[in-house]
Design a protein around this motif. Structure first.
Motif, PDB file in Angstrom:
ATOM      1  N   VAL A 149       1.289  -1.222  -0.026  1.00 50.47           N
ATOM      2  CA  VAL A 149      -0.044   0.185   0.126  1.00 50.47           C
ATOM      3  C   VAL A 149       1.165   1.594   0.148  1.00 50.47           C
ATOM      4  CG1 VAL A 149      -1.358   1.534   1.248  1.00 50.47           C
ATOM      5  CG2 VAL A 149      -1.752  -1.280   1.240  1.00 50.47           C
ATOM      6  N   LEU A 150       0.302   1.895  -1.404  1.00 54.21           N
ATOM      7  CA  LEU A 150       1.864   3.199  -1.359  1.00 54.21           C
ATOM      8  C   LEU A 150       1.176   4.536  -1.143  1.00 54.21           C
ATOM      9  CD1 LEU A 150       3.340   0.735  -3.120  1.00 54.21           C
ATOM     10  CD2 LEU A 150       3.438   2.617  -4.723  1.00 54.21           C
ATOM     11  N   SER A 151       1.720   5.555   0.001  1.00 57.46           N
ATOM     12  CA  SER A 151       1.423   6.610   0.343  1.00 57.46           C
ATOM     13  C   SER A 151       2.302   7.570   0.639  1.00 57.46           C
ATOM     14  CB  SER A 151       0.745   6.237   1.761  1.00 57.46           C
ATOM     15  OG  SER A 151      -0.187   5.253   2.012  1.00 57.46           O
ATOM     16  N   GLY A 152       1.985   8.910  -0.245  1.00 54.56           N
ATOM     17  CA  GLY A 152       2.611   9.631  -0.984  1.00 54.56           C
ATOM     18  C   GLY A 152       3.279  10.678  -1.958  1.00 54.56           C
ATOM     19  N   THR A 153       3.578  11.395  -2.500  1.00 52.17           N
ATOM     20  CA  THR A 153       3.629  12.544  -3.237  1.00 52.17           C
ATOM     21  C   THR A 153       4.610  12.256  -4.259  1.00 52.17           C
ATOM     22  OG1 THR A 153       4.023  14.560  -1.756  1.00 52.17           O
ATOM     23  CG2 THR A 153       1.437  14.080  -1.995  1.00 52.17           C
ATOM     24  N   LYS A 154       4.462  12.395  -5.598  1.00 48.84           N
ATOM     25  CA  LYS A 154       5.550  12.691  -6.141  1.00 48.84           C
ATOM     26  C   LYS A 154       5.756  13.813  -6.976  1.00 48.84           C
ATOM     27  CE  LYS A 154       7.932   8.994  -5.383  1.00 48.84           C
ATOM     28  NZ  LYS A 154       9.171   8.516  -4.527  1.00 48.84           N
ATOM     29  N   ALA A 155       6.338  14.496  -7.436  1.00 47.14           N
ATOM     30  CA  ALA A 155       7.013  16.272  -7.230  1.00 47.14           C
ATOM     31  C   ALA A 155       7.395  16.148  -9.470  1.00 47.14           C
ATOM     32  CB  ALA A 155       7.312  16.955  -6.978  1.00 47.14           C
ATOM     33  N   ALA A 156       6.534  17.081 -10.121  1.00 46.94           N
ATOM     34  CA  ALA A 156       7.044  17.266 -11.248  1.00 46.94           C
ATOM     35  C   ALA A 156       7.096  16.317 -12.340  1.00 46.94           C
ATOM     36  CB  ALA A 156       8.118  18.030 -11.330  1.00 46.94           C
ATOM     37  N   VAL A 157       6.251  15.185 -12.266  1.00 44.49           N
ATOM     38  CA  VAL A 157       6.449  13.866 -13.084  1.00 44.49           C
ATOM     39  C   VAL A 157       6.106  14.294 -14.965  1.00 44.49           C
ATOM     40  CG1 VAL A 157       5.503  11.484 -13.467  1.00 44.49           C
ATOM     41  CG2 VAL A 157       6.213  12.839 -10.628  1.00 44.49           C
TER      42      VAL A 157
END
Length: 379
Positions: A149-157
Protein backbone atom coordinates in the motif's frame (compact mmCIF):
# COMPACT_ATOMS: atom_id res chain seq x y z
CA UNK A 1 36.01 12.47 -30.85
CA UNK A 2 34.25 11.39 -34.04
CA UNK A 3 32.22 8.17 -33.93
CA UNK A 4 32.26 6.10 -37.10
CA UNK A 5 28.70 4.85 -37.31
CA UNK A 6 27.82 1.44 -38.69
CA UNK A 7 25.61 1.06 -41.74
CA UNK A 8 22.63 0.25 -39.49
CA UNK A 9 23.26 3.32 -37.32
CA UNK A 10 23.53 5.57 -40.36
CA UNK A 11 20.27 4.13 -41.65
CA UNK A 12 18.62 4.83 -38.31
CA UNK A 13 19.86 8.42 -38.30
CA UNK A 14 18.77 9.11 -41.87
CA UNK A 15 15.34 7.56 -41.21
CA UNK A 16 14.77 9.76 -38.16
CA UNK A 17 16.04 12.85 -39.98
CA UNK A 18 13.74 12.24 -42.93
CA UNK A 19 10.69 11.57 -40.76
CA UNK A 20 11.16 14.68 -38.63
CA UNK A 21 12.05 16.90 -41.59
CA UNK A 22 8.89 15.87 -43.45
CA UNK A 23 6.43 15.73 -40.54
CA UNK A 24 7.80 17.61 -37.54
CA UNK A 25 8.86 21.10 -38.51
CA UNK A 26 8.58 23.98 -36.06
CA UNK A 27 5.06 24.98 -37.07
CA UNK A 28 3.83 21.39 -36.72
CA UNK A 29 5.46 21.18 -33.31
CA UNK A 30 3.77 24.41 -32.16
CA UNK A 31 0.36 23.01 -33.15
CA UNK A 32 1.05 19.79 -31.25
CA UNK A 33 2.07 21.66 -28.10
CA UNK A 34 -1.02 23.88 -28.32
CA UNK A 35 -3.39 20.92 -28.75
CA UNK A 36 -5.53 19.64 -25.89
CA UNK A 37 -3.40 16.54 -25.30
CA UNK A 38 -0.10 18.30 -25.91
CA UNK A 39 1.44 15.47 -27.92
CA UNK A 40 0.76 13.58 -31.14
CA UNK A 41 -0.43 9.97 -31.01
CA UNK A 42 -0.13 9.91 -34.79
CA UNK A 43 3.57 10.67 -34.66
CA UNK A 44 4.01 8.25 -31.76
CA UNK A 45 2.54 5.49 -33.94
CA UNK A 46 4.89 6.49 -36.75
CA UNK A 47 7.87 6.16 -34.39
CA UNK A 48 6.69 2.67 -33.42
CA UNK A 49 6.16 1.62 -37.05
CA UNK A 50 9.72 2.68 -37.90
CA UNK A 51 11.05 0.67 -34.98
CA UNK A 52 12.32 3.71 -33.09
CA UNK A 53 10.68 2.66 -29.83
CA UNK A 54 12.29 -0.79 -30.08
CA UNK A 55 15.71 0.34 -31.29
CA UNK A 56 17.50 0.75 -27.92
CA UNK A 57 16.33 -2.55 -26.40
CA UNK A 58 18.38 -5.74 -26.62
CA UNK A 59 17.38 -8.51 -28.97
CA UNK A 60 16.91 -10.82 -25.97
CA UNK A 61 13.81 -8.84 -24.92
CA UNK A 62 12.50 -8.34 -28.45
CA UNK A 63 14.26 -5.09 -29.32
CA UNK A 64 16.58 -4.20 -32.19
CA UNK A 65 19.78 -4.20 -30.11
CA UNK A 66 20.81 -0.60 -30.72
CA UNK A 67 21.62 0.20 -27.08
CA UNK A 68 22.81 3.62 -25.88
CA UNK A 69 24.21 4.57 -29.29
CA UNK A 70 20.81 4.16 -30.94
CA UNK A 71 19.32 6.28 -28.16
CA UNK A 72 22.04 8.89 -28.70
CA UNK A 73 21.37 9.08 -32.45
CA UNK A 74 17.63 9.51 -31.98
CA UNK A 75 17.81 11.93 -29.06
CA UNK A 76 20.19 14.21 -30.96
CA UNK A 77 17.68 14.44 -33.80
CA UNK A 78 14.81 14.89 -31.33
CA UNK A 79 16.75 17.78 -29.79
CA UNK A 80 17.06 19.46 -33.17
CA UNK A 81 13.29 19.34 -33.66
CA UNK A 82 12.22 19.97 -30.03
CA UNK A 83 10.25 16.73 -29.94
CA UNK A 84 7.67 16.66 -27.12
CA UNK A 85 6.52 13.03 -27.42
CA UNK A 86 7.52 10.95 -24.35
CA UNK A 87 10.30 8.85 -25.89
CA UNK A 88 12.70 9.76 -23.10
CA UNK A 89 10.21 9.04 -20.31
CA UNK A 90 8.77 5.85 -21.81
CA UNK A 91 11.69 4.18 -23.56
CA UNK A 92 14.84 5.52 -21.87
CA UNK A 93 13.61 5.80 -18.27
CA UNK A 94 10.80 3.28 -17.74
CA UNK A 95 11.78 0.86 -20.47
CA UNK A 96 15.42 0.99 -19.42
CA UNK A 97 14.51 0.17 -15.81
CA UNK A 98 12.25 -2.72 -16.82
CA UNK A 99 14.96 -4.20 -19.04
CA UNK A 100 17.63 -3.63 -16.40
CA UNK A 101 15.98 -5.02 -13.25
CA UNK A 102 12.60 -6.42 -14.27
CA UNK A 103 11.88 -10.13 -14.05
CA UNK A 104 11.47 -12.18 -17.23
CA UNK A 105 7.71 -12.09 -16.69
CA UNK A 106 7.69 -8.31 -16.23
CA UNK A 107 9.81 -7.82 -19.34
CA UNK A 108 7.51 -10.04 -21.39
CA UNK A 109 4.46 -8.25 -20.01
CA UNK A 110 5.49 -4.61 -20.27
CA UNK A 111 8.16 -4.18 -22.96
CA UNK A 112 6.19 -5.34 -26.03
CA UNK A 113 3.54 -2.66 -25.39
CA UNK A 114 6.27 -0.02 -25.03
CA UNK A 115 8.00 -1.06 -28.26
CA UNK A 116 4.72 -1.18 -30.19
CA UNK A 117 3.68 2.26 -28.95
CA UNK A 118 0.59 0.88 -27.22
CA UNK A 119 1.54 2.13 -23.77
CA UNK A 120 3.15 5.30 -22.40
CA UNK A 121 5.08 5.27 -19.13
CA UNK A 122 6.54 7.81 -16.72
CA UNK A 123 9.01 7.61 -13.85
CA UNK A 124 7.90 9.15 -10.53
CA UNK A 125 11.00 9.47 -8.35
CA UNK A 126 11.37 13.11 -7.27
CA UNK A 127 9.66 14.64 -4.26
CA UNK A 128 9.09 18.18 -3.07
CA UNK A 129 12.17 18.41 -0.84
CA UNK A 130 14.35 15.70 -2.35
CA UNK A 131 16.20 18.04 -4.73
CA UNK A 132 18.33 15.60 -6.77
CA UNK A 133 18.81 12.96 -4.05
CA UNK A 134 17.51 9.61 -5.32
CA UNK A 135 17.47 8.22 -1.80
CA UNK A 136 15.47 11.07 -0.27
CA UNK A 137 12.12 9.29 -0.36
CA UNK A 138 9.20 10.00 1.98
CA UNK A 139 6.61 8.03 0.02
CA UNK A 140 6.00 4.78 1.88
CA UNK A 141 5.03 1.26 0.85
CA UNK A 142 3.78 -1.07 3.58
CA UNK A 143 3.17 -4.75 3.06
CA UNK A 144 -0.38 -6.01 3.48
CA UNK A 145 -0.74 -9.66 2.55
CA UNK A 146 -0.01 -10.09 -1.14
CA UNK A 147 0.09 -6.36 -1.84
CA UNK A 148 1.89 -3.16 -0.94
CA UNK A 149 0.00 0.00 0.00
CA UNK A 150 1.67 3.20 -1.26
CA UNK A 151 1.17 6.63 0.30
CA UNK A 152 2.93 9.90 -0.50
CA UNK A 153 3.46 12.50 -3.20
CA UNK A 154 5.72 12.79 -6.21
CA UNK A 155 6.69 16.11 -7.78
CA UNK A 156 6.98 17.23 -11.40
CA UNK A 157 6.46 13.84 -13.04
CA UNK A 158 6.95 14.63 -16.73
CA UNK A 159 4.55 12.80 -19.10
CA UNK A 160 2.40 11.57 -16.19
CA UNK A 161 -0.80 13.06 -17.72
CA UNK A 162 -0.18 10.93 -20.83
CA UNK A 163 1.00 7.78 -19.07
CA UNK A 164 -0.78 4.46 -18.74
CA UNK A 165 1.64 3.29 -16.03
CA UNK A 166 4.07 4.85 -13.57
CA UNK A 167 7.21 3.49 -11.96
CA UNK A 168 7.08 4.87 -8.41
CA UNK A 169 9.85 4.87 -5.83
CA UNK A 170 8.65 4.24 -2.27
CA UNK A 171 10.31 3.44 1.01
CA UNK A 172 9.75 -0.10 2.29
CA UNK A 173 12.21 0.29 5.19
CA UNK A 174 14.64 2.72 6.78
CA UNK A 175 14.60 6.46 7.35
CA UNK A 176 13.76 9.18 4.84
CA UNK A 177 17.31 9.77 3.57
CA UNK A 178 18.65 6.22 3.81
CA UNK A 179 20.18 4.81 0.65
CA UNK A 180 18.83 1.35 1.46
CA UNK A 181 15.16 0.60 1.84
CA UNK A 182 13.81 2.23 -1.36
CA UNK A 183 11.85 -0.02 -3.71
CA UNK A 184 10.30 0.52 -7.15
CA UNK A 185 6.72 -0.33 -8.07
CA UNK A 186 4.74 -0.46 -11.30
CA UNK A 187 1.52 1.46 -10.67
CA UNK A 188 -1.48 1.77 -12.99
CA UNK A 189 -1.97 5.48 -13.52
CA UNK A 190 -5.75 5.01 -13.20
CA UNK A 191 -5.53 3.18 -9.85
CA UNK A 192 -8.08 4.12 -7.17
CA UNK A 193 -6.75 6.73 -4.74
CA UNK A 194 -4.08 7.94 -7.19
CA UNK A 195 -4.59 11.60 -8.11
CA UNK A 196 -2.82 13.80 -10.66
CA UNK A 197 -2.60 17.58 -10.77
CA UNK A 198 -1.42 18.25 -14.30
CA UNK A 199 0.39 21.34 -15.57
CA UNK A 200 2.41 22.62 -18.52
CA UNK A 201 6.16 22.88 -18.18
CA UNK A 202 8.05 25.90 -19.51
CA UNK A 203 9.31 23.91 -22.49
CA UNK A 204 5.85 22.93 -23.71
CA UNK A 205 5.59 19.48 -22.16
CA UNK A 206 3.01 18.18 -19.69
CA UNK A 207 3.79 17.04 -16.14
CA UNK A 208 1.89 16.39 -12.93
CA UNK A 209 2.07 16.32 -9.17
CA UNK A 210 1.14 12.77 -8.19
CA UNK A 211 -0.61 11.99 -4.89
CA UNK A 212 -0.91 8.38 -3.72
CA UNK A 213 -3.34 7.88 -0.85
CA UNK A 214 -3.28 4.22 0.16
CA UNK A 215 -2.85 2.92 -3.39
CA UNK A 216 -2.80 -0.88 -3.37
CA UNK A 217 -0.25 -2.55 -5.67
CA UNK A 218 0.19 -6.34 -6.03
CA UNK A 219 3.56 -7.56 -4.74
CA UNK A 220 4.25 -8.98 -8.21
CA UNK A 221 4.49 -5.40 -9.49
CA UNK A 222 7.58 -4.61 -7.46
CA UNK A 223 10.37 -3.93 -9.94
CA UNK A 224 13.68 -5.48 -8.90
CA UNK A 225 14.58 -6.47 -5.36
CA UNK A 226 13.05 -4.92 -2.30
CA UNK A 227 15.11 -2.10 -0.84
CA UNK A 228 17.53 -1.86 -3.78
CA UNK A 229 15.77 0.81 -5.80
CA UNK A 230 18.40 3.54 -5.38
CA UNK A 231 21.10 1.51 -7.14
CA UNK A 232 18.71 0.87 -10.05
CA UNK A 233 17.82 4.56 -10.21
CA UNK A 234 21.50 5.55 -10.24
CA UNK A 235 22.13 3.33 -13.27
CA UNK A 236 18.98 4.76 -14.85
CA UNK A 237 20.27 8.29 -14.18
CA UNK A 238 23.50 7.55 -16.05
CA UNK A 239 21.56 6.36 -19.09
CA UNK A 240 19.20 9.32 -18.78
CA UNK A 241 22.11 11.77 -18.73
CA UNK A 242 23.55 10.19 -21.87
CA UNK A 243 20.22 10.68 -23.64
CA UNK A 244 19.67 14.22 -22.35
CA UNK A 245 23.19 15.26 -23.34
CA UNK A 246 22.51 14.01 -26.87
CA UNK A 247 19.28 16.00 -27.00
CA UNK A 248 21.11 19.08 -25.72
CA UNK A 249 23.80 18.78 -28.39
CA UNK A 250 21.10 18.63 -31.06
CA UNK A 251 19.49 21.78 -29.67
CA UNK A 252 22.84 23.61 -29.47
CA UNK A 253 23.55 22.79 -33.11
CA UNK A 254 20.24 24.23 -34.22
CA UNK A 255 20.73 27.39 -32.14
CA UNK A 256 24.15 27.94 -33.71
CA UNK A 257 22.79 27.42 -37.22
CA UNK A 258 19.86 29.79 -36.62
CA UNK A 259 22.13 32.46 -35.12
CA UNK A 260 24.66 32.23 -37.94
CA UNK A 261 21.93 32.54 -40.56
CA UNK A 262 20.38 35.52 -38.75
CA UNK A 263 23.75 37.27 -38.53
CA UNK A 264 24.12 37.05 -42.31
CA UNK A 265 20.83 38.81 -43.01
CA UNK A 266 20.11 41.17 -40.10
CA UNK A 267 21.55 44.62 -40.67
CA UNK A 268 22.55 47.12 -38.03
CA UNK A 269 24.07 50.54 -38.81
CA UNK A 270 24.02 49.63 -42.48
CA UNK A 271 26.02 46.41 -42.07
CA UNK A 272 25.11 42.79 -41.34
CA UNK A 273 25.64 41.59 -37.78
CA UNK A 274 28.07 38.98 -39.05
CA UNK A 275 30.43 41.66 -40.30
CA UNK A 276 31.19 42.91 -36.79
CA UNK A 277 34.35 41.28 -35.50
CA UNK A 278 33.25 41.14 -31.88
CA UNK A 279 30.14 39.17 -32.89
CA UNK A 280 32.22 36.88 -35.09
CA UNK A 281 34.34 36.05 -32.04
CA UNK A 282 31.21 35.32 -30.04
CA UNK A 283 29.87 32.96 -32.67
CA UNK A 284 33.23 31.19 -32.81
CA UNK A 285 32.94 30.64 -29.05
CA UNK A 286 29.46 29.21 -29.60
CA UNK A 287 30.81 26.87 -32.27
CA UNK A 288 33.62 25.69 -29.99
CA UNK A 289 31.14 25.08 -27.17
CA UNK A 290 29.04 22.91 -29.50
CA UNK A 291 32.02 20.88 -30.70
CA UNK A 292 33.26 20.27 -27.16
CA UNK A 293 29.77 19.22 -26.06
CA UNK A 294 29.42 16.90 -29.06
CA UNK A 295 32.74 15.17 -28.33
CA UNK A 296 31.96 14.70 -24.64
CA UNK A 297 28.45 13.46 -25.37
CA UNK A 298 29.80 10.84 -27.77
CA UNK A 299 32.46 9.79 -25.26
CA UNK A 300 29.81 9.30 -22.57
CA UNK A 301 27.50 7.24 -24.76
CA UNK A 302 30.37 5.04 -25.96
CA UNK A 303 31.21 4.46 -22.29
CA UNK A 304 27.60 3.54 -21.54
CA UNK A 305 27.47 1.19 -24.54
CA UNK A 306 30.68 -0.54 -23.40
CA UNK A 307 29.53 -0.61 -19.76
CA UNK A 308 32.87 0.88 -18.74
CA UNK A 309 33.88 1.41 -15.14
CA UNK A 310 33.72 5.07 -14.18
CA UNK A 311 30.80 5.82 -16.49
CA UNK A 312 28.82 7.35 -13.61
CA UNK A 313 31.60 9.84 -12.93
CA UNK A 314 31.83 10.61 -16.63
CA UNK A 315 28.05 11.13 -16.74
CA UNK A 316 28.27 13.80 -14.04
CA UNK A 317 31.18 15.49 -15.82
CA UNK A 318 29.26 15.52 -19.09
CA UNK A 319 26.01 16.76 -17.53
CA UNK A 320 27.89 19.66 -15.97
CA UNK A 321 30.11 20.62 -18.90
CA UNK A 322 27.41 20.27 -21.55
CA UNK A 323 24.88 22.03 -19.32
CA UNK A 324 27.11 25.08 -18.94
CA UNK A 325 27.95 25.03 -22.67
CA UNK A 326 24.27 24.87 -23.59
CA UNK A 327 23.37 27.75 -21.30
CA UNK A 328 26.15 29.85 -22.82
CA UNK A 329 25.01 29.14 -26.38
CA UNK A 330 21.34 29.70 -25.55
CA UNK A 331 22.11 33.01 -23.81
CA UNK A 332 24.18 34.23 -26.76
CA UNK A 333 21.59 33.14 -29.32
CA UNK A 334 18.82 35.04 -27.55
CA UNK A 335 20.97 38.14 -27.14
CA UNK A 336 22.13 38.16 -30.76
CA UNK A 337 18.54 37.82 -31.94
CA UNK A 338 17.52 40.76 -29.77
CA UNK A 339 14.02 41.07 -28.33
CA UNK A 340 12.54 38.69 -30.90
CA UNK A 341 14.76 35.94 -29.49
CA UNK A 342 12.17 35.19 -26.80
CA UNK A 343 9.03 35.54 -28.89
CA UNK A 344 6.80 32.52 -29.34
CA UNK A 345 6.95 32.81 -33.12
CA UNK A 346 10.72 32.23 -33.26
CA UNK A 347 12.23 28.84 -32.43
CA UNK A 348 15.22 30.33 -30.57
CA UNK A 349 13.23 31.00 -27.40
CA UNK A 350 11.81 27.48 -27.46
CA UNK A 351 15.31 25.97 -27.60
CA UNK A 352 16.29 28.25 -24.72
CA UNK A 353 13.40 26.96 -22.62
CA UNK A 354 14.09 23.32 -23.46
CA UNK A 355 17.76 23.68 -22.53
CA UNK A 356 16.75 25.34 -19.26
CA UNK A 357 14.52 22.35 -18.47
CA UNK A 358 17.14 19.75 -19.39
CA UNK A 359 19.65 21.51 -17.15
CA UNK A 360 17.59 20.71 -14.06
CA UNK A 361 16.61 17.15 -14.96
CA UNK A 362 18.45 14.58 -12.84
CA UNK A 363 20.70 17.29 -11.41
CA UNK A 364 21.79 20.74 -12.55
CA UNK A 365 25.38 21.52 -13.64
CA UNK A 366 26.41 22.74 -10.18
CA UNK A 367 25.13 19.52 -8.56
CA UNK A 368 27.09 17.38 -10.99
CA UNK A 369 30.31 19.37 -10.56
CA UNK A 370 30.15 18.49 -6.87
CA UNK A 371 29.20 14.89 -7.57
CA UNK A 372 32.04 14.55 -10.10
CA UNK A 373 34.51 15.83 -7.50
CA UNK A 374 33.19 13.41 -4.88
CA UNK A 375 33.39 10.43 -7.23
CA UNK A 376 36.86 11.52 -8.36
CA UNK A 377 38.06 11.67 -4.76
CA UNK A 378 36.60 8.24 -4.05
CA UNK A 379 38.21 6.65 -7.13
Amino acid sequence: MDIQFTEEQELLRSSVQRLLRDQYDFDARRKIVASEEGWSRKHWSSFAELGLLAAPFSEEVGGLGGGPLATMIMMQEFGRHLLVEPFFETVVLAGGLIEDIGSATQQATYLPDIMSGEKVWALAWSEGRSRYDLGHVSTTARREGGSYVLSGTKAAVVAAPWADSLIVSARTSGERRDRNGVSLFVVDRHSPNLHLQGFRTIDGRRAAEVALMNVSVPASQMLGREGEGVAALEACRDRAIGALCAETVGAIGELNAATLEYSKTRKQFGATLGSFQVLQHRMVDMFIAHQEALSLMQHLNLSLASNEAGRSRLASGAKSKIGYAAKFVADQAVQLHGGMGMTDELNVGHYFKRISSINIQFGDPAFHVLRYAQLDAAA
